[in-house]
Structure formats: C-alpha cells, structure tokens
Design a protein around this motif. Structure first.
Motif, PDB file in Angstrom:
ATOM      1  N   ALA A 146       0.868  -1.192   0.000  1.00 31.53           N
ATOM      2  CA  ALA A 146       0.000   0.000   0.000  1.00 31.53           C
ATOM      3  C   ALA A 146       0.898   1.233   0.000  1.00 31.53           C
ATOM      4  O   ALA A 146       1.977   1.222   0.597  1.00 31.53           O
ATOM      5  CB  ALA A 146      -0.880  -0.019   1.236  1.00 31.53           C
ATOM      6  N   GLY A 147       0.470   2.293  -0.690  1.00 33.45           N
ATOM      7  CA  GLY A 147       1.247   3.536  -0.725  1.00 33.45           C
ATOM      8  C   GLY A 147       2.500   3.417  -1.575  1.00 33.45           C
ATOM      9  O   GLY A 147       3.310   4.338  -1.632  1.00 33.45           O
ATOM     10  N   SER A 148       2.690   2.279  -2.261  1.00 37.49           N
ATOM     11  CA  SER A 148       3.885   2.071  -3.082  1.00 37.49           C
ATOM     12  C   SER A 148       3.471   1.435  -4.415  1.00 37.49           C
ATOM     13  O   SER A 148       2.845   2.085  -5.238  1.00 37.49           O
ATOM     14  CB  SER A 148       4.866   1.190  -2.285  1.00 37.49           C
ATOM     15  OG  SER A 148       6.002   0.929  -3.024  1.00 37.49           O
ATOM     16  N   MET A 149       3.779   0.127  -4.615  1.00 34.55           N
ATOM     17  CA  MET A 149       3.403  -0.524  -5.878  1.00 34.55           C
ATOM     18  C   MET A 149       1.897  -0.811  -5.920  1.00 34.55           C
ATOM     19  O   MET A 149       1.324  -0.935  -7.014  1.00 34.55           O
ATOM     20  CB  MET A 149       4.223  -1.810  -6.060  1.00 34.55           C
ATOM     21  CG  MET A 149       4.195  -2.379  -7.459  1.00 34.55           C
ATOM     22  SD  MET A 149       4.619  -1.200  -8.751  1.00 34.55           S
ATOM     23  CE  MET A 149       6.405  -1.305  -8.742  1.00 34.55           C
ATOM     24  N   GLY A 150       1.258  -0.919  -4.749  1.00 27.27           N
ATOM     25  CA  GLY A 150      -0.176  -1.248  -4.694  1.00 27.27           C
ATOM     26  C   GLY A 150      -1.041  -0.332  -5.563  1.00 27.27           C
ATOM     27  O   GLY A 150      -1.729  -0.799  -6.477  1.00 27.27           O
TER      28      GLY A 150
END
Ligand SMILES: NC(=O)OP(=O)(O)O
Length: 317
Positions: A274-278
């Motif tokens: 979450a908050g990255s590649m998600g």
C-alpha cells in the motif's frame, strides 16, 4: 503506435531521488532528465499527457509550515498541494518546452492547476495511507508521533529509514477541469494536469468547492486523467523496470505481460505494498479493465522501450 495518446504518471524519482534533500537545483536536474525522455516520446510520434506525484514536496512544505508558524500563518495541506502542483508543473513545463525546442518540435506545453473532487466521507480520513515528506528511522518515528502528533507508518519494512508520515488519500471522483484538458489536448498542446493527484476539493451545499486536507494518489488520479483524454495507453513510471512478485525475497519474479485477472490475483495475495506498488497496479488494472487497452509500469529510462513492447510490465484486459 504513432499518434496514440499516452497518459504518463511520473513517480517521485522523476523529481527527487531518495538520497537527495530536495534542493531546487536537484529537482530541476531530475526534471530535466525526465523532460528529455518525454521529448523522445513526442519525437517518436506519441502524444503524452503528463501527471506527477508530490509526496516528498507536500511533506516538505508541511514541515516548513510547522517550523515557521511563529512568524507566518501555516497554510493548509490543500494549499500545500496547490503549491506543489504549481512548483512541479512549472519545472516540467520549463524543461519539456526546452527539450522539444531542441528537437525542433513545436507543441505548446501547458501545466494546468487542476482540482479533483473527493468525498469527505472517504475511509482514508480514518486510516491515512499516503506517505509524504522524508523517511525516518523507527526511533524518529516514535518521537515525531509523540511530540508532533504525526501519523506515521512503516512503508519499507526491514529498511533502516523505512518510516514516513502519512496523510489521508481519498479516492479521486472527478477532475473539475476535464473540459479544458480535452480542449488543450485536442488542440495539440502537451498538457501537464492533475499534478500531485490534483488539489483535493469537496462539493458544498451551495455548489461551490472547498479545499480538503489530503493528498490524492497520482496513479489513481492518472487513471481519471486517462479517462478524460480517452488515452490509448496509461504508463506509470517508477524506479523499477518491471513489477515484481515476492519482492525482495529469494523467489522474487519480474512480471512481463500479464492479464487483469492475473494482476488482481497477485493483489489479493498481498504482493504489492500500500502507498507504493499497490496503487500503481490498481490504477493499471482499472485502466486496462475500463479501456480494454494496455497499462504499462516501468522506469523512466525504459519508457520508450516499454512503449515499443521491449520491456516493462504490461497489464491487459
Ligand atoms: N500524490 C502522489 O501520489 O505523490 P507521490 O507519487 O510522490 O507519492
């Protein structure tokens, strides 16, 4: 294919590298490298529409508001979002125009102050997910939570400086300036819009819109922008050439061409942070499902190769 409209969502490293403090010179240098790549994409006959992140810059501005509050009134997060949109939009506009001119290309470049409607009831206001500003170690994170009341989350598990302040990141509902974006693109302009995910606004009872203290995810807003301009491709540029499953584990595996169904299965298995590649994979899946066309996730230096199908992660319906 030449003539295709590509919405390009630029990640933080296109503006500020992780190891940098974020001086004006550093940011201009990075944006210049980015602009050079975008000019190559234009030279190859594609029509890019650009959006970009603002997490490091919005977080830095929040710190500046807090540090200077004894002498000047602190501005809201919505205003910080607008300021970062102006700042980064100008840097992009300035450097892209230069590289187009160098390549004897004539498109007008325009960055547009863009508002994006959100819901005041979005669940992210209860459980904020958007990392902003610098990285902290675990001790600094605990101290900042205690002393300043920050909400902090671990965003890079196992990494020494893997903690960041988080702020609410509501779902984008619609881009208010969609009509003018369509007009500009139709008239051949290279448009930079919805920067930092757009300035979050909510609709009031009298029909006006007021600022909301949040930072919208630029990949999710990038999908909204792709809908507005009926994009042929949504390309999300980040710091890796391909998306991986089992990231940082011995069985790490790069993904090349995958279907929406496969991407959804990997998401459900928790492969993307979450908050990255998600949000990147989620935005790519939304675009591919909505358009029946292709979304690409890759790095800035591989952008043109990825458009030509030579690398990157390609997600198709
Ligand atoms: N607004 C936004 O998504 O910023 P980053 O991409 O920098 O996190």
């Amino acid at each position: 294919m030449a003539g295709e409209v590509i919405v390009i969502a630029l990640g933080g490293n296109a503006i500020k590298q992780a190891h940098e403090t974020g001086t004006t010179e550093e940011q201009f240098h990075n944006v210049d490298k980015t602009a050079e790549q975008i000019a190559k994409i234009v030279e190859s006959g594609y029509k890019p529409v650009i959006t970009h992140g603002n997490g490091p810059q919005a977080g830095a501005l929040l710190i500046q508001q807090e540090e200077a509050k004894a002498s000047v009134p602190p501005q809201s997060l919505a205003v910080c979002g607008a300021m970062t949109q102006g700042q980064i939009g100008w840097m992009m506009q300035n450097r892209i125009a230069f590289h187009l001119q160098k390549a004897d290309l004539t498109a007008s470049v325009c960055s547009l102050v863009t508002q994006v409607e959100v819901s005041a009831d979005d669940p992210d206001f209860q459980n904020p997910s958007k990392p902003v500003g610098p990285f902290y170690n675990a001790d600094e994170a605990v101290r900042l939570e205690r002393e300043k009341g920050y909400r902090i989350k671990e965003v890079k598990p196992g990494v020494h400086k893997g903690w960041r302040r988080v702020v609410p990141s509501p779902e984008p509902i619609s881009i208010l300036e969609r009509g003018i974006i369509q007009d500009l693109v139709r008239n051949g302009a290279l448009v930079i819009a919805s920067g930092g995910g757009g300035i979050p606004v909510k609709k009031e009872n009298d029909g006006s819109y007021s600022g909301v203290d949040a930072v919208i995810d630029k990949d999710r807003a990038g999908f909204c922008l792709a809908q507005v301009v009926s994009a042929d491709i949504l390309m999300i540029l980040t710091d890796v050439e391909k998306v991986c499953i089992n990231f940082n584990k011995p069985n790490q595996q790069e993904l090349g061409k995958i279907t929406v169904t496969e991407a959804k299965a990997y998401m459900a298995e928790g492969h993307f942070l979450a908050g990255s590649m998600g949000p990147k994979v989620e935005a790519a899946v939304r675009f591919a499902s909505w358009s029946g066309k292709e979304a690409i996730i890759t790095s800035l230096d591989k952008a043109l190769d990825a458009i030509e199908g030579k690398t990157g992660t390609h997600i198709r319906a």
